[in-house]
Design a protein around this motif. Sequence first.
Motif, PDB file in Angstrom:
ATOM      1  N   ARG A 285      50.319  21.306  58.258  1.00  0.00           N
ATOM      2  CA  ARG A 285      51.225  22.219  58.950  1.00  0.00           C
ATOM      3  C   ARG A 285      51.870  23.190  57.969  1.00  0.00           C
ATOM      4  O   ARG A 285      51.985  24.393  58.242  1.00  0.00           O
ATOM      5  CB  ARG A 285      52.285  21.421  59.717  1.00  0.00           C
ATOM      6  CG  ARG A 285      51.691  20.555  60.835  1.00  0.00           C
ATOM      7  CD  ARG A 285      52.747  19.658  61.468  1.00  0.00           C
ATOM      8  NE  ARG A 285      53.765  20.433  62.159  1.00  0.00           N
ATOM      9  CZ  ARG A 285      53.645  20.862  63.409  1.00  0.00           C
ATOM     10  NH1 ARG A 285      52.540  20.605  64.101  1.00  0.00           N
ATOM     11  NH2 ARG A 285      54.616  21.540  63.975  1.00  0.00           N
ATOM     12  N   ALA A 286      52.278  22.676  56.803  1.00  0.00           N
ATOM     13  CA  ALA A 286      52.886  23.537  55.792  1.00  0.00           C
ATOM     14  C   ALA A 286      51.871  24.540  55.247  1.00  0.00           C
ATOM     15  O   ALA A 286      52.195  25.721  55.030  1.00  0.00           O
ATOM     16  CB  ALA A 286      53.453  22.686  54.661  1.00  0.00           C
ATOM     17  N   ALA A 287      50.644  24.075  55.039  1.00  0.00           N
ATOM     18  CA  ALA A 287      49.612  24.966  54.507  1.00  0.00           C
ATOM     19  C   ALA A 287      49.289  26.096  55.482  1.00  0.00           C
ATOM     20  O   ALA A 287      49.120  27.260  55.085  1.00  0.00           O
ATOM     21  CB  ALA A 287      48.349  24.168  54.189  1.00  0.00           C
ATOM     22  N   VAL A 288      49.197  25.762  56.771  1.00  0.00           N
ATOM     23  CA  VAL A 288      48.929  26.791  57.781  1.00  0.00           C
ATOM     24  C   VAL A 288      50.069  27.809  57.829  1.00  0.00           C
ATOM     25  O   VAL A 288      49.846  29.020  57.980  1.00  0.00           O
ATOM     26  CB  VAL A 288      48.712  26.128  59.161  1.00  0.00           C
ATOM     27  CG1 VAL A 288      48.745  27.174  60.273  1.00  0.00           C
ATOM     28  CG2 VAL A 288      47.389  25.377  59.188  1.00  0.00           C
ATOM     29  N   ALA A 289      51.298  27.329  57.684  1.00  0.00           N
ATOM     30  CA  ALA A 289      52.446  28.240  57.672  1.00  0.00           C
ATOM     31  C   ALA A 289      52.399  29.162  56.459  1.00  0.00           C
ATOM     32  O   ALA A 289      52.707  30.363  56.560  1.00  0.00           O
ATOM     33  CB  ALA A 289      53.746  27.437  57.683  1.00  0.00           C
ATOM     34  N   GLU A 290      52.021  28.623  55.294  1.00  0.00           N
ATOM     35  CA  GLU A 290      51.907  29.456  54.086  1.00  0.00           C
ATOM     36  C   GLU A 290      50.838  30.541  54.275  1.00  0.00           C
ATOM     37  O   GLU A 290      51.007  31.688  53.848  1.00  0.00           O
ATOM     38  CB  GLU A 290      51.550  28.581  52.879  1.00  0.00           C
ATOM     39  CG  GLU A 290      52.666  27.679  52.390  1.00  0.00           C
ATOM     40  CD  GLU A 290      53.772  28.445  51.681  1.00  0.00           C
ATOM     41  OE1 GLU A 290      53.621  29.656  51.447  1.00  0.00           O
ATOM     42  OE2 GLU A 290      54.806  27.818  51.379  1.00  0.00           O
ATOM     43  N   ILE A 291      49.733  30.177  54.921  1.00  0.00           N
ATOM     44  CA  ILE A 291      48.683  31.156  55.201  1.00  0.00           C
ATOM     45  C   ILE A 291      49.214  32.261  56.105  1.00  0.00           C
ATOM     46  O   ILE A 291      48.961  33.452  55.882  1.00  0.00           O
ATOM     47  CB  ILE A 291      47.464  30.456  55.824  1.00  0.00           C
ATOM     48  CG1 ILE A 291      46.712  29.674  54.744  1.00  0.00           C
ATOM     49  CG2 ILE A 291      46.542  31.455  56.507  1.00  0.00           C
ATOM     50  CD1 ILE A 291      45.580  28.821  55.269  1.00  0.00           C
ATOM     51  N   GLU A 292      49.973  31.877  57.116  1.00  0.00           N
ATOM     52  CA  GLU A 292      50.534  32.877  58.035  1.00  0.00           C
ATOM     53  C   GLU A 292      51.497  33.808  57.298  1.00  0.00           C
ATOM     54  O   GLU A 292      51.504  35.032  57.536  1.00  0.00           O
ATOM     55  CB  GLU A 292      51.245  32.184  59.195  1.00  0.00           C
ATOM     56  CG  GLU A 292      51.892  33.118  60.195  1.00  0.00           C
ATOM     57  CD  GLU A 292      50.897  33.963  60.981  1.00  0.00           C
ATOM     58  OE1 GLU A 292      51.345  34.863  61.728  1.00  0.00           O
ATOM     59  OE2 GLU A 292      49.668  33.747  60.855  1.00  0.00           O
ATOM     60  N   VAL A 293      52.293  33.277  56.409  1.00  0.00           N
ATOM     61  CA  VAL A 293      53.214  34.104  55.620  1.00  0.00           C
ATOM     62  C   VAL A 293      52.429  35.137  54.804  1.00  0.00           C
ATOM     63  O   VAL A 293      52.796  36.322  54.759  1.00  0.00           O
ATOM     64  CB  VAL A 293      54.074  33.221  54.701  1.00  0.00           C
ATOM     65  CG1 VAL A 293      54.811  34.066  53.668  1.00  0.00           C
ATOM     66  CG2 VAL A 293      55.074  32.410  55.515  1.00  0.00           C
ATOM     67  N   SER A 294      51.358  34.692  54.159  1.00  0.00           N
ATOM     68  CA  SER A 294      50.541  35.609  53.354  1.00  0.00           C
ATOM     69  C   SER A 294      49.933  36.713  54.210  1.00  0.00           C
ATOM     70  O   SER A 294      49.924  37.889  53.829  1.00  0.00           O
ATOM     71  CB  SER A 294      49.427  34.838  52.646  1.00  0.00           C
ATOM     72  OG  SER A 294      49.953  33.939  51.689  1.00  0.00           O
ATOM     73  N   LEU A 295      49.429  36.342  55.380  1.00  0.00           N
ATOM     74  CA  LEU A 295      48.787  37.333  56.241  1.00  0.00           C
ATOM     75  C   LEU A 295      49.801  38.319  56.813  1.00  0.00           C
ATOM     76  O   LEU A 295      49.517  39.521  56.896  1.00  0.00           O
ATOM     77  CB  LEU A 295      48.031  36.624  57.369  1.00  0.00           C
ATOM     78  CG  LEU A 295      46.772  35.874  56.943  1.00  0.00           C
ATOM     79  CD1 LEU A 295      46.159  35.139  58.130  1.00  0.00           C
ATOM     80  CD2 LEU A 295      45.746  36.820  56.339  1.00  0.00           C
ATOM     81  N   ILE A 296      50.972  37.826  57.199  1.00  0.00           N
ATOM     82  CA  ILE A 296      52.004  38.731  57.710  1.00  0.00           C
ATOM     83  C   ILE A 296      52.392  39.745  56.635  1.00  0.00           C
ATOM     84  O   ILE A 296      52.505  40.951  56.904  1.00  0.00           O
ATOM     85  CB  ILE A 296      53.233  37.944  58.191  1.00  0.00           C
ATOM     86  CG1 ILE A 296      52.910  37.209  59.493  1.00  0.00           C
ATOM     87  CG2 ILE A 296      54.430  38.874  58.391  1.00  0.00           C
ATOM     88  CD1 ILE A 296      54.033  36.307  59.974  1.00  0.00           C
TER      89      ILE A 296
END
Length: 382
Positions: free
Chosen positions: A285-296
């Motif tokens: 869950r944390a990794a997916v959130a980090e990916i979303e932060v990078s993409l945003i």
Amino acid sequence: MTVTDGTPSIPDALARLPRVVDLLAARAEEHDRDATFPYQGIEAVHEAGLLTLTVGRRYGGPGAGLAETVHLLAQLGRGDASVAVLAADTLLVHAEQARTGGWPAALYRRLLTESRRGPALLNTLPGEPGEHPGTLARRDGTGWRLHGREGWCAGAEALAWMAVRARTDEDQPRTGWFLVRGDSPGIELDPVWDQLGLRAAGGQEVLLDDVAVAADAVVGLTPPGRKGEPAAEADRQVTTAWRELALSAVHLGVARAAQEWLVSFLGRRTPANLTEPLATLPRYRAAVAEIEVSLIGAEELLHGLAARIDRGERSAALRTGAAQLLINRSATAVVQQAVTLTGNPGLSRRHPLERYLRDLLTGRTHLPSEDTTLDALSTALL
């Protein structure tokens, strides 16, 4: 001068994107595996009115700006990066014509007529970096004859026109752009394309053996090393900015596709030693959130700069070199992280994730290297 009767508006054309993206995604694995050219995908992009979205309003086109263009290319990149790159090359030529009017009027009118009949793919063959292109243009009466070999050219087998940078054989050589029909006598393709990724892009070497070019199909002949006028230099900077952001948008679209696949995979993957899917574990869950932060962050940078360039802010055009470096680092890191999180399934050819990674790694060749970008920035600063 008009492109076609009933040319769709920008909103209407973009509304057709989801269907086109789905079609591209359905065929992407097949074309990647066999390295076959995506004719059906290109036809779908054309029929939706997307391949001519950047044709200028003065030519009867929709006149899409950079903001709409990067949105379009990011979505196409989600479906098939190869098709998105081919579309980008064509859209960039039309966009530059809308800004500068570089193509002779009669020749561009002919191109628009061809675009009405079907997909008219375009590409620019700049040759090797430097002031002295390898391709030579010799006088032939009032026209020219081209001789040379051009490196990797996306879509070579299906191009309607190519703009070839060449030098003349005059006592005082000049360099310029020679506009060549893709099916001209004397053009041969060397099928050397067997790259890691973007395998459907159809990039081949182009051999030019005594290819005839009319005198009125040559643009911008100037002596090597001559500096352009300030206005011409500003146009060049905007052209570079469009290319850097357009191709970065394709890469960002690939990263979004990877994220979507990862989220789906984690939601349905339940290893034998667990009772719930991986998506329930804090680590994932944390990794997916980090990916979303990078993409945003990357998307905000891309779309923000594109909108500023559309408003005519010259300072924004000067920042796209750094922006494309950051965007492409983020896109690549996202896909690499997705591969790490999924392990063996992420590297299996049964799934698209490994293709996304290969496409991103190959796509780097379309943009300046990191060393080139960093050197330019340090030179400006120091």
